[in-house]
Design a protein around this motif. Sequence first.
Motif, PDB file in Angstrom:
ATOM      1  N   VAL A 149       3.988  18.205 -18.095  1.00 57.61           N
ATOM      2  CA  VAL A 149       3.131  17.149 -18.631  1.00 57.61           C
ATOM      3  C   VAL A 149       3.744  16.600 -19.917  1.00 57.61           C
ATOM      4  O   VAL A 149       3.800  15.404 -20.134  1.00 57.61           O
ATOM      5  N   ASP A 150       4.199  17.490 -20.784  1.00 58.46           N
ATOM      6  CA  ASP A 150       4.986  17.133 -21.965  1.00 58.46           C
ATOM      7  C   ASP A 150       5.937  18.305 -22.235  1.00 58.46           C
ATOM      8  O   ASP A 150       6.087  19.191 -21.396  1.00 58.46           O
ATOM      9  N   TYR A 151       6.571  18.276 -23.414  1.00 54.94           N
ATOM     10  CA  TYR A 151       7.600  19.284 -23.689  1.00 54.94           C
ATOM     11  C   TYR A 151       7.039  20.698 -23.733  1.00 54.94           C
ATOM     12  O   TYR A 151       7.730  21.664 -23.429  1.00 54.94           O
ATOM     13  N   GLU A 152       5.760  20.835 -24.114  1.00 55.40           N
ATOM     14  CA  GLU A 152       5.149  22.167 -24.232  1.00 55.40           C
ATOM     15  C   GLU A 152       4.236  22.530 -23.074  1.00 55.40           C
ATOM     16  O   GLU A 152       3.948  23.692 -22.861  1.00 55.40           O
ATOM     17  N   SER A 153       3.756  21.534 -22.316  1.00 55.45           N
ATOM     18  CA  SER A 153       2.690  21.771 -21.330  1.00 55.45           C
ATOM     19  C   SER A 153       3.192  21.614 -19.902  1.00 55.45           C
ATOM     20  O   SER A 153       4.022  20.753 -19.611  1.00 55.45           O
ATOM     21  N   VAL A 154       2.632  22.440 -19.013  1.00 57.42           N
ATOM     22  CA  VAL A 154       3.002  22.412 -17.595  1.00 57.42           C
ATOM     23  C   VAL A 154       1.736  22.413 -16.746  1.00 57.42           C
ATOM     24  O   VAL A 154       0.823  23.214 -16.971  1.00 57.42           O
ATOM     25  N   ALA A 155       1.691  21.503 -15.775  1.00 60.85           N
ATOM     26  CA  ALA A 155       0.609  21.492 -14.787  1.00 60.85           C
ATOM     27  C   ALA A 155       1.107  22.164 -13.521  1.00 60.85           C
ATOM     28  O   ALA A 155       2.289  22.051 -13.165  1.00 60.85           O
ATOM     29  N   GLY A 156       0.210  22.868 -12.839  1.00 59.33           N
ATOM     30  CA  GLY A 156       0.610  23.561 -11.618  1.00 59.33           C
ATOM     31  C   GLY A 156      -0.551  23.734 -10.668  1.00 59.33           C
ATOM     32  O   GLY A 156      -1.720  23.589 -11.039  1.00 59.33           O
ATOM     33  N   GLY A 157      -0.224  24.024  -9.416  1.00 60.39           N
ATOM     34  CA  GLY A 157      -1.227  24.329  -8.402  1.00 60.39           C
ATOM     35  C   GLY A 157      -0.897  25.645  -7.744  1.00 60.39           C
ATOM     36  O   GLY A 157       0.281  26.018  -7.637  1.00 60.39           O
ATOM     37  N   ASP A 158      -1.921  26.392  -7.320  1.00 57.00           N
ATOM     38  CA  ASP A 158      -1.665  27.688  -6.692  1.00 57.00           C
ATOM     39  C   ASP A 158      -2.215  27.742  -5.266  1.00 57.00           C
ATOM     40  O   ASP A 158      -2.862  26.797  -4.798  1.00 57.00           O
ATOM     41  N   LYS A 159      -1.946  28.847  -4.593  1.00 55.58           N
ATOM     42  CA  LYS A 159      -2.267  28.987  -3.166  1.00 55.58           C
ATOM     43  C   LYS A 159      -3.759  29.115  -2.891  1.00 55.58           C
ATOM     44  O   LYS A 159      -4.176  29.087  -1.740  1.00 55.58           O
ATOM     45  N   PHE A 160      -4.571  29.241  -3.948  1.00 55.28           N
ATOM     46  CA  PHE A 160      -6.008  29.396  -3.764  1.00 55.28           C
ATOM     47  C   PHE A 160      -6.775  28.123  -4.091  1.00 55.28           C
ATOM     48  O   PHE A 160      -7.994  28.148  -4.215  1.00 55.28           O
ATOM     49  N   GLY A 161      -6.064  27.008  -4.241  1.00 54.57           N
ATOM     50  CA  GLY A 161      -6.735  25.727  -4.433  1.00 54.57           C
ATOM     51  C   GLY A 161      -7.054  25.382  -5.868  1.00 54.57           C
ATOM     52  O   GLY A 161      -7.876  24.503  -6.121  1.00 54.57           O
TER      53      GLY A 161
END
Length: 327
Positions: A149-161
């Motif tokens: 999302v920016d240099y420090e932040s990460v968006a993610g999705g997992d196998k449980f929705g």
Amino acid sequence: MATVSFASQDNETFLVVGTGKDMIVNPRQFSAGFIHVYRFRDDGREIEFIHKTKVEEPPMALIQFQGRLLAGIGKTLRAYDLGLRQLLRKAQAEVAPQLIVSIQTQGSRIIVGDVQQSVTYVVYKYESNKLIPFADDSVARWTNCTAMVDYESVAGGDKFGNVWIVRCPQKASEEADEDAVGAHLQHAREYLHGTSHRVSLMTHFYTQDVPTSITKTNLVVGGQDVLLWSGVQGTVGVFIPFVSREDVDFFQSLESHMRTEDPPLAGRDHLMYRSYYVPVKGVIDGDLCERFTLLPTDKKQMIAGDLDRSVREIERKISDLRTRSAF
């Protein structure tokens, strides 16, 4: 699969494909892994096979990084350069607890997604040619996809929705970029069998579909960036960031009214539903807010009265948020 411009080849772009031999998905078995390299011909209409390199496991993530190829092979993150007969190993480090399934990069920072243990922040030190992990997560997240999302932040999705955003501590981020050689990071004390720093959870939301991809993009010319995600059931969703505190307060109030006035048919509590695995945090359910237009007139007027706005004003605000950022 990835397209990589190798600096050693005058930044010519090659197609790189990871394969496995005799693979069984569950339980995970294989006899060998390979990385195939192809050259583009005839303005990209044809490809020419160059060579293949045998590796210990089938690569699950490939990406270009500073004129080289970055590959996730099992637990190991490895940097390759292009040779005449095969890929040349330049740097490597064991950075993931189980299996690397995604890699994102920005500058010298690398975000590694593990199949079972969330994400790990890694920095590449050019002077010492080392890959050094410096921050990871305290919660086991079965990561499917990630996007910075920016240099420090990460968006993610997992196998449980679930879709979530985690952020690296500011101090850890600055320390990782300051030290040119990385000696301080290499000798930092481990914390609970992990790196010396932990990421903090910023947002968490249950989507009821398994996210397969997520990316930061712009859907409207001149509009703000949004997080676009897709799911295994064909869902395409958008997370829109709020710009003003006034909008946050308004939609939070609207969401709480909608939870009361528009209960689901099965009687399930909306807050429990969106908090199926982890309590919902930092996300307002736009799907629920948009159901305001389907309410009977008397309920609309009651909610509008509580919010000190007219019904038309509320409907316009909901539609404006969608059209300004998405569609």
